[in-house]
Design a protein around this motif. Structure first.
Motif, PDB file in Angstrom:
ATOM      1  N   VAL A   2       0.861  -1.187   0.000  1.00  0.00           N
ATOM      2  CA  VAL A   2       0.000   0.000   0.000  1.00  0.00           C
ATOM      3  C   VAL A   2       0.895   1.234   0.000  1.00  0.00           C
ATOM      4  N   GLY A   3       0.749   2.075  -1.015  1.00  0.00           N
ATOM      5  CA  GLY A   3       1.583   3.267  -1.107  1.00  0.00           C
ATOM      6  C   GLY A   3       0.767   4.524  -1.316  1.00  0.00           C
ATOM      7  N   SER A   4       1.244   5.631  -0.776  1.00  0.00           N
ATOM      8  CA  SER A   4       0.586   6.926  -0.993  1.00  0.00           C
ATOM      9  C   SER A   4       1.511   7.815  -1.817  1.00  0.00           C
ATOM     10  N   TYR A   5       0.902   8.569  -2.727  1.00  0.00           N
ATOM     11  CA  TYR A   5       1.673   9.355  -3.690  1.00  0.00           C
ATOM     12  C   TYR A   5       0.978  10.686  -3.960  1.00  0.00           C
ATOM     13  N   VAL A   6       1.761  11.657  -4.392  1.00  0.00           N
ATOM     14  CA  VAL A   6       1.197  12.880  -4.939  1.00  0.00           C
ATOM     15  C   VAL A   6       1.546  12.884  -6.422  1.00  0.00           C
ATOM     16  N   SER A   7       0.540  13.143  -7.242  1.00  0.00           N
ATOM     17  CA  SER A   7       0.715  13.162  -8.693  1.00  0.00           C
ATOM     18  C   SER A   7       0.828  14.608  -9.158  1.00  0.00           C
ATOM     19  N   VAL A  32       0.860  17.029 -12.378  1.00  0.00           N
ATOM     20  CA  VAL A  32       0.476  17.074 -13.791  1.00  0.00           C
ATOM     21  C   VAL A  32       0.838  18.449 -14.340  1.00  0.00           C
ATOM     22  N   ASP A  33       1.633  18.474 -15.419  1.00  0.00           N
ATOM     23  CA  ASP A  33       2.042  19.769 -15.966  1.00  0.00           C
ATOM     24  C   ASP A  33       1.099  20.220 -17.080  1.00  0.00           C
ATOM     25  N   ALA A  34       1.380  21.387 -17.649  1.00  0.00           N
ATOM     26  CA  ALA A  34       0.494  21.998 -18.642  1.00  0.00           C
ATOM     27  C   ALA A  34       0.379  21.174 -19.916  1.00  0.00           C
ATOM     28  N   GLU A  35       1.376  20.316 -20.180  1.00  0.00           N
ATOM     29  CA  GLU A  35       1.333  19.458 -21.370  1.00  0.00           C
ATOM     30  C   GLU A  35       0.667  18.116 -21.088  1.00  0.00           C
ATOM     31  N   GLY A  36       0.242  17.913 -19.849  1.00  0.00           N
ATOM     32  CA  GLY A  36      -0.431  16.671 -19.500  1.00  0.00           C
ATOM     33  C   GLY A  36       0.489  15.559 -19.045  1.00  0.00           C
ATOM     34  N   ASN A  37       1.765  15.872 -18.852  1.00  0.00           N
ATOM     35  CA  ASN A  37       2.704  14.863 -18.351  1.00  0.00           C
ATOM     36  C   ASN A  37       2.452  14.615 -16.868  1.00  0.00           C
ATOM     37  N   VAL A  38       2.589  13.362 -16.453  1.00  0.00           N
ATOM     38  CA  VAL A  38       2.305  12.971 -15.071  1.00  0.00           C
ATOM     39  C   VAL A  38       3.563  12.404 -14.419  1.00  0.00           C
ATOM     40  N   LYS A  39       3.855  12.899 -13.215  1.00  0.00           N
ATOM     41  CA  LYS A  39       4.958  12.361 -12.423  1.00  0.00           C
ATOM     42  C   LYS A  39       4.448  12.082 -11.014  1.00  0.00           C
ATOM     43  N   LEU A  40       4.867  10.953 -10.452  1.00  0.00           N
ATOM     44  CA  LEU A  40       4.440  10.565  -9.112  1.00  0.00           C
ATOM     45  C   LEU A  40       5.590  10.690  -8.121  1.00  0.00           C
ATOM     46  N   LEU A  89       5.213   9.207  -0.922  1.00  0.00           N
ATOM     47  CA  LEU A  89       5.115   9.882   0.370  1.00  0.00           C
ATOM     48  C   LEU A  89       5.278   8.897   1.518  1.00  0.00           C
ATOM     49  N   ASP A  90       5.745   9.416   2.664  1.00  0.00           N
ATOM     50  CA  ASP A  90       5.765   8.594   3.872  1.00  0.00           C
ATOM     51  C   ASP A  90       4.486   8.842   4.672  1.00  0.00           C
ATOM     52  N   GLY A  91       4.399   8.289   5.874  1.00  0.00           N
ATOM     53  CA  GLY A  91       3.188   8.403   6.677  1.00  0.00           C
ATOM     54  C   GLY A  91       2.850   9.812   7.106  1.00  0.00           C
ATOM     55  N   ASP A  92       3.846  10.711   7.053  1.00  0.00           N
ATOM     56  CA  ASP A  92       3.618  12.115   7.403  1.00  0.00           C
ATOM     57  C   ASP A  92       3.431  12.985   6.170  1.00  0.00           C
ATOM     58  N   ALA A  93       3.283  12.342   5.018  1.00  0.00           N
ATOM     59  CA  ALA A  93       3.073  13.025   3.735  1.00  0.00           C
ATOM     60  C   ALA A  93       4.296  13.810   3.281  1.00  0.00           C
ATOM     61  N   ASN A  94       5.466  13.373   3.710  1.00  0.00           N
ATOM     62  CA  ASN A  94       6.706  13.959   3.212  1.00  0.00           C
ATOM     63  C   ASN A  94       7.188  13.152   2.007  1.00  0.00           C
ATOM     64  N   VAL A  95       7.728  13.833   1.001  1.00  0.00           N
ATOM     65  CA  VAL A  95       8.225  13.146  -0.190  1.00  0.00           C
ATOM     66  C   VAL A  95       9.497  12.383   0.162  1.00  0.00           C
ATOM     67  N   ILE A  96       9.487  11.072  -0.122  1.00  0.00           N
ATOM     68  CA  ILE A  96      10.676  10.251   0.154  1.00  0.00           C
ATOM     69  C   ILE A  96      11.313   9.725  -1.128  1.00  0.00           C
ATOM     70  N   GLU A  97      10.594   9.871  -2.253  1.00  0.00           N
ATOM     71  CA  GLU A  97      11.158   9.472  -3.544  1.00  0.00           C
ATOM     72  C   GLU A  97      10.439  10.237  -4.648  1.00  0.00           C
ATOM     73  N   LYS A  98      11.199  10.915  -5.496  1.00  0.00           N
ATOM     74  CA  LYS A  98      10.620  11.721  -6.565  1.00  0.00           C
ATOM     75  C   LYS A  98      10.571  10.954  -7.886  1.00  0.00           C
ATOM     76  N   ASP A  99       9.578  11.316  -8.687  1.00  0.00           N
ATOM     77  CA  ASP A  99       9.429  10.778 -10.044  1.00  0.00           C
ATOM     78  C   ASP A  99       9.542   9.254 -10.054  1.00  0.00           C
ATOM     79  N   VAL A 100       8.662   8.633  -9.289  1.00  0.00           N
ATOM     80  CA  VAL A 100       8.683   7.177  -9.138  1.00  0.00           C
ATOM     81  C   VAL A 100       8.170   6.500 -10.404  1.00  0.00           C
ATOM     82  N   ASN A 101       8.818   5.425 -10.790  1.00  0.00           N
ATOM     83  CA  ASN A 101       8.365   4.628 -11.925  1.00  0.00           C
ATOM     84  C   ASN A 101       7.533   3.470 -11.399  1.00  0.00           C
ATOM     85  N   ILE A 102       6.222   3.560 -11.559  1.00  0.00           N
ATOM     86  CA  ILE A 102       5.317   2.517 -11.052  1.00  0.00           C
ATOM     87  C   ILE A 102       5.351   1.301 -11.972  1.00  0.00           C
TER      88      ILE A 102
END
Length: 249
Positions: free
Chosen positions: A218-223, A225-233, A236-249
């Motif tokens: 079970v993972g939580s992420y912030v997505s 989305v840029d103006a061209e429609g590109n998506v990067k995930l 997040l950890d349990g405190d909603a801090n970013v622990i890994e950027k641009d994750v490849n799911i």
């Protein structure tokens, strides 16, 4: 083609029944009851062929036995009073995105309501392409749709790593809300207080149990989305801090 509302269903049933009641009455002394019924069956079919284009259309799903009375005649639900199926929602969302991105439909990128809807739809699309199924309710299918509160999306892929993904979508430079009554947006507590509403109590409890027994599933992420429609995930950890950027799911 006629569109017959549910308020007329009872009247229509009575009319159909009257036709069949007449079939029990000999038209001529030399006709049997069976022949009379065949005659009225033909009259009934001819009437609908000429007047209803051979299709009876009824709003909603309450047919009240009419399909049986019609003897197999096609009955079409207009869908005005029913919930779209998951497949229909996906199709509608894909068409909306295509319309927005082609410029056919206006998209005001300064309107936070519209950008929020666009971000959610693009995240749905991105994760579908990664074989994740959206299992949360309130799928956005229109750029002008009324916004909803709570979790933006919960997704499941039995072969995914992780299997369950909980996502909040942000368009452009938008960021997570740091201060809510339940703590930081997308923190464990914030998610837990909204999970039942998003997926229902039973599924929410399944996700909670999975997180306890197999936390990597079970993972939580912030997505983003840029103006061209590109998506990067971003993970997040349990405190909603970013622990890994641009994750490849």
């Amino acid at each position: 083609m006629f569109d017959i509302g549910r308020e007329l269903v009872g009247e229509l049933e009575n009319t159909i029944q009257e036709i069949y009641d007449f079939s029990k009455m000999p038209l001529e002394s030399n006709l049997t009851l069976s022949e009379c019924k065949d005659y009225w069956d033909q009259q009934f079919n001819d009437y609908f062929d000429q007047n209803l284009d051979d299709v009876l259309v009824i709003d909603g799903s309450e047919m009240n036995g009419i399909q049986n009375l019609l003897g197999g005649r096609e009955v079409v639900d207009t869908g005005n009073d029913r919930e779209l199926s998951k497949e229909e929602k996906i199709d509608k969302q894909e068409k909306e995105l295509a319309s927005v991105e082609s410029g056919e439909k206006q998209f005001d990128k300064k309107n936070t309501h519209e950008t929020g809807n666009y971000g959610e739809m693009k995240t749905d699309q991105y994760l579908r392409e990664k074989a994740y199924e959206r299992i949360s309710k309130d799928m956005v299918t229109d750029i002008d749709e009324t916004g909803h509160q709570g979790l933006d999306g919960v997704y499941y892929n039995p072969e995914g790593k992780p299997q369950y993904i909980i996502v909040d979508s942000k368009y452009g430079s938008a960021q997570l809300n740091l201060e809510t009554k339940d703590g930081k947006q997308m923190s464990d507590n914030w998610i837990d207080n909204r999970l039942d509403k998003a997926v229902g109590k039973e599924k929410a409890d399944e996700i909670r149990m999975e997180k306890l027994t197999n936390p990597d599933n079970v993972g939580s992420y912030v997505s983003h989305v840029d103006a061209e429609g590109n998506v990067k995930l971003d993970k997040l950890d349990g405190d909603a801090n970013v622990i890994e950027k641009d994750v490849n799911i």
